[in-house]
Design an enzyme around this catalytic site. Sequence first.
Site, PDB file in Angstrom:
ATOM      1  N   HIS A   1      80.413  61.361  18.862  1.00  0.00           N
ATOM      2  CA  HIS A   1      79.561  62.388  19.468  1.00  0.00           C
ATOM      3  C   HIS A   1      79.065  62.037  20.869  1.00  0.00           C
ATOM      4  O   HIS A   1      78.421  62.846  21.516  1.00  0.00           O
ATOM      5  CB  HIS A   1      78.358  62.712  18.580  1.00  0.00           C
ATOM      6  CG  HIS A   1      77.288  61.653  18.602  1.00  0.00           C
ATOM      7  ND1 HIS A   1      77.362  60.517  17.862  1.00  0.00           N
ATOM      8  CD2 HIS A   1      76.143  61.565  19.313  1.00  0.00           C
ATOM      9  CE1 HIS A   1      76.292  59.772  18.098  1.00  0.00           C
ATOM     10  NE2 HIS A   1      75.530  60.376  18.974  1.00  0.00           N
TER      11      HIS A   1
HETATM   12  C1  UD1 Z   1      71.520  63.414  20.938  1.00  0.00           C
HETATM   13  C2  UD1 Z   1      71.031  62.199  21.713  1.00  0.00           C
HETATM   14  C3  UD1 Z   1      71.886  61.000  21.347  1.00  0.00           C
HETATM   15  C4  UD1 Z   1      71.925  60.786  19.852  1.00  0.00           C
HETATM   16  C5  UD1 Z   1      72.336  62.060  19.149  1.00  0.00           C
HETATM   17  C6  UD1 Z   1      72.203  61.871  17.657  1.00  0.00           C
HETATM   18  C7  UD1 Z   1      70.105  62.667  23.936  1.00  0.00           C
HETATM   19  C8  UD1 Z   1      70.362  62.616  25.382  1.00  0.00           C
HETATM   20  N1  UD1 Z   1      71.163  62.405  23.150  1.00  0.00           N
HETATM   21  O1  UD1 Z   1      72.853  63.668  21.364  1.00  0.00           O
HETATM   22  O2  UD1 Z   1      71.330  59.836  21.946  1.00  0.00           O
HETATM   23  O3  UD1 Z   1      72.867  59.785  19.575  1.00  0.00           O
HETATM   24  O4  UD1 Z   1      71.466  63.132  19.553  1.00  0.00           O
HETATM   25  O5  UD1 Z   1      73.004  62.772  16.960  1.00  0.00           O
HETATM   26  O6  UD1 Z   1      69.006  62.934  23.518  1.00  0.00           O
HETATM   27  N2  UD1 Z   1      74.033  71.092  18.669  1.00  0.00           N
HETATM   28  C9  UD1 Z   1      74.125  72.062  17.702  1.00  0.00           C
HETATM   29  N3  UD1 Z   1      73.204  72.027  16.681  1.00  0.00           N
HETATM   30  C10 UD1 Z   1      72.233  71.092  16.582  1.00  0.00           C
HETATM   31  C11 UD1 Z   1      72.157  70.114  17.584  1.00  0.00           C
HETATM   32  C12 UD1 Z   1      73.074  70.125  18.626  1.00  0.00           C
HETATM   33  O7  UD1 Z   1      74.997  72.929  17.729  1.00  0.00           O
HETATM   34  O8  UD1 Z   1      71.449  71.130  15.616  1.00  0.00           O
HETATM   35  C13 UD1 Z   1      75.055  71.102  19.760  1.00  0.00           C
HETATM   36  C14 UD1 Z   1      74.636  71.945  20.957  1.00  0.00           C
HETATM   37  O9  UD1 Z   1      75.788  72.561  21.448  1.00  0.00           O
HETATM   38  C15 UD1 Z   1      74.143  70.901  21.943  1.00  0.00           C
HETATM   39  C16 UD1 Z   1      75.019  69.705  21.617  1.00  0.00           C
HETATM   40  O10 UD1 Z   1      75.240  69.769  20.215  1.00  0.00           O
HETATM   41  O11 UD1 Z   1      74.276  71.319  23.273  1.00  0.00           O
HETATM   42  C17 UD1 Z   1      74.392  68.384  21.991  1.00  0.00           C
HETATM   43  O12 UD1 Z   1      73.092  68.240  21.386  1.00  0.00           O
HETATM   44  P1  UD1 Z   1      71.978  67.299  22.091  1.00  0.00           P
HETATM   45  O13 UD1 Z   1      70.819  67.182  21.200  1.00  0.00           O
HETATM   46  O14 UD1 Z   1      71.754  67.762  23.474  1.00  0.00           O
HETATM   47  O15 UD1 Z   1      72.728  65.922  22.231  1.00  0.00           O
HETATM   48  P2  UD1 Z   1      73.497  65.074  21.134  1.00  0.00           P
HETATM   49  O16 UD1 Z   1      74.910  64.941  21.578  1.00  0.00           O
HETATM   50  O17 UD1 Z   1      73.210  65.598  19.781  1.00  0.00           O
HETATM   51  N1  UDP Z   2      74.622  60.478   9.633  1.00  0.00           N
HETATM   52  C1  UDP Z   2      74.489  61.387   8.588  1.00  0.00           C
HETATM   53  N2  UDP Z   2      75.474  62.335   8.423  1.00  0.00           N
HETATM   54  C2  UDP Z   2      76.572  62.403   9.246  1.00  0.00           C
HETATM   55  C3  UDP Z   2      76.693  61.461  10.296  1.00  0.00           C
HETATM   56  C4  UDP Z   2      75.690  60.519  10.467  1.00  0.00           C
HETATM   57  O1  UDP Z   2      73.528  61.340   7.827  1.00  0.00           O
HETATM   58  O2  UDP Z   2      77.413  63.291   9.033  1.00  0.00           O
HETATM   59  C5  UDP Z   2      73.539  59.487   9.844  1.00  0.00           C
HETATM   60  C6  UDP Z   2      73.985  58.048   9.818  1.00  0.00           C
HETATM   61  O3  UDP Z   2      73.930  57.540   8.502  1.00  0.00           O
HETATM   62  C7  UDP Z   2      72.987  57.374  10.743  1.00  0.00           C
HETATM   63  C8  UDP Z   2      72.629  58.448  11.731  1.00  0.00           C
HETATM   64  O4  UDP Z   2      73.045  59.686  11.150  1.00  0.00           O
HETATM   65  O5  UDP Z   2      71.803  57.019  10.037  1.00  0.00           O
HETATM   66  C9  UDP Z   2      73.334  58.229  13.027  1.00  0.00           C
HETATM   67  O6  UDP Z   2      73.085  59.302  13.858  1.00  0.00           O
HETATM   68  P1  UDP Z   2      74.012  59.674  15.083  1.00  0.00           P
HETATM   69  O7  UDP Z   2      75.326  59.018  14.957  1.00  0.00           O
HETATM   70  O8  UDP Z   2      73.962  61.145  15.210  1.00  0.00           O
HETATM   71  O9  UDP Z   2      73.170  59.111  16.322  1.00  0.00           O
HETATM   72  P2  UDP Z   2      73.006  57.659  17.006  1.00  0.00           P
HETATM   73  O10 UDP Z   2      72.644  56.683  15.962  1.00  0.00           O
HETATM   74  O11 UDP Z   2      74.291  57.367  17.717  1.00  0.00           O
HETATM   75  O12 UDP Z   2      71.919  57.898  17.988  1.00  0.00           O
END
Ligand code: UD1
Ligand code: UDP
Length: 353
Positions: A203
Amino acid sequence: MKVLTVIGARPQFIKAAAVSRELRERHEEVLVHTGQHYDEEMSDVFFEELGIPEPDANLGVGSDDHGAQTAEMLVGLEDLIASERPDAVLVYGDTNSTLAAAIAAAKMDPALAHVEAGLRSYNREMPEEINRVLTDHAADRLFAPSARAVENLAAEGVTDGVRDTGDVMYDAVLWARDRATDRSTVLDDLGVDPGEYVLATVHRAANTDDPDRLAAVLDALAADPREVVFPAHPRTVNRMREHGLYDEARDRLTLTDPVGYLDFVRLQDAAAVVATDSGGVQKEAFFLDTPCVTMREETEWRETVAAGWNTLVGADGEAISRALASADPPADKPQPYGDATAAAAIVDGLDDV
Ligand code: UD1
Ligand code: UDP
């Protein structure tokens, strides 16, 4: 004492669940959800499964560019801090929700406490690196997950308020592991056997937003002879579609929606190997004795690499394939992230704010 906890993204729900259980025994907690993640499978599922209390406030910011998203959170959090008058604001990790709360708290009365302080990838291209550095430098209490994180802070002149608590995700994963084995039916649902499949997540912006990198990662995963289970983050699904990669990925990989925590822990526990660019997944694989291949050039969880349980391969297809095929960690595994008592240590560390 009144503690205002700010969470907003998937990994923060999981970490806060572990701390909240301890925190609420001793203090009043006001729980604020920024709304950064909002899909049922990115948010609600964790509140239900982990027994996290209903947030006292949800700012509902949703998705946006970094500046707009962070700014909207900042405005909402400033109002809440003014009305709730907490003694401390507690933040987790390195997301935009973390940074917004750090800026709001640092300019107001409450102490700012940061869980996962001191992590560094030393890659300033990552938005998370900016968020974590700025948050650490604004924080009054810095809860570091390892001795190395404490050293990283010291190298930047940050020593006051620093405490090595161990890593709270270790608490979270141990809480979940046996429950997951008892309750999760995910292996049967997907028709996979323990030790016979690869579990993948992707991601990071650096991988999803660059079509060449995303194609290379998906190709290398699909080339593995084992089944590849891939619960896909919504960001990744969107980018796969935009880059014209979705149909092929769906045909060659076992693509699913994101799954709940117990299912994901079960999938990590029983996988032959995990391939990821997630921060949390690298650690959880380590805690669960599953080797990890990390599709990034660097990691802030360097102890896992030094221990031989995690291999950094970037988005290089050949390196990914080689590492997946040869993952063979040493029998001896150090415990650089404490002893799964981080939640209690964090609450202790808040006692005197
Ligand atoms: C964010 C965090 C990242 C973390 C990740 C965990 C920042 C800069 N990044 O990244 O550090 O590892 O969360 O998962 O804060 N979207 C949906 N539904 C949701 C959420 C997101 O459709 O419920 C889609 C949207 O198109 C959005 C994109 O995902 O634009 C990215 O979401 P965003 O929260 O901006 O960043 P993440 O990639 O999730
Ligand atoms: N996770 C989850 N379901 C999924 C993928 C990840 O519950 O389908 C959990 C995973 O066990 C971990 C956390 O989400 O605890 C990691 O989150 P993510 O990879 O989104 O973010 P990051 O840790 O890179 O910020």
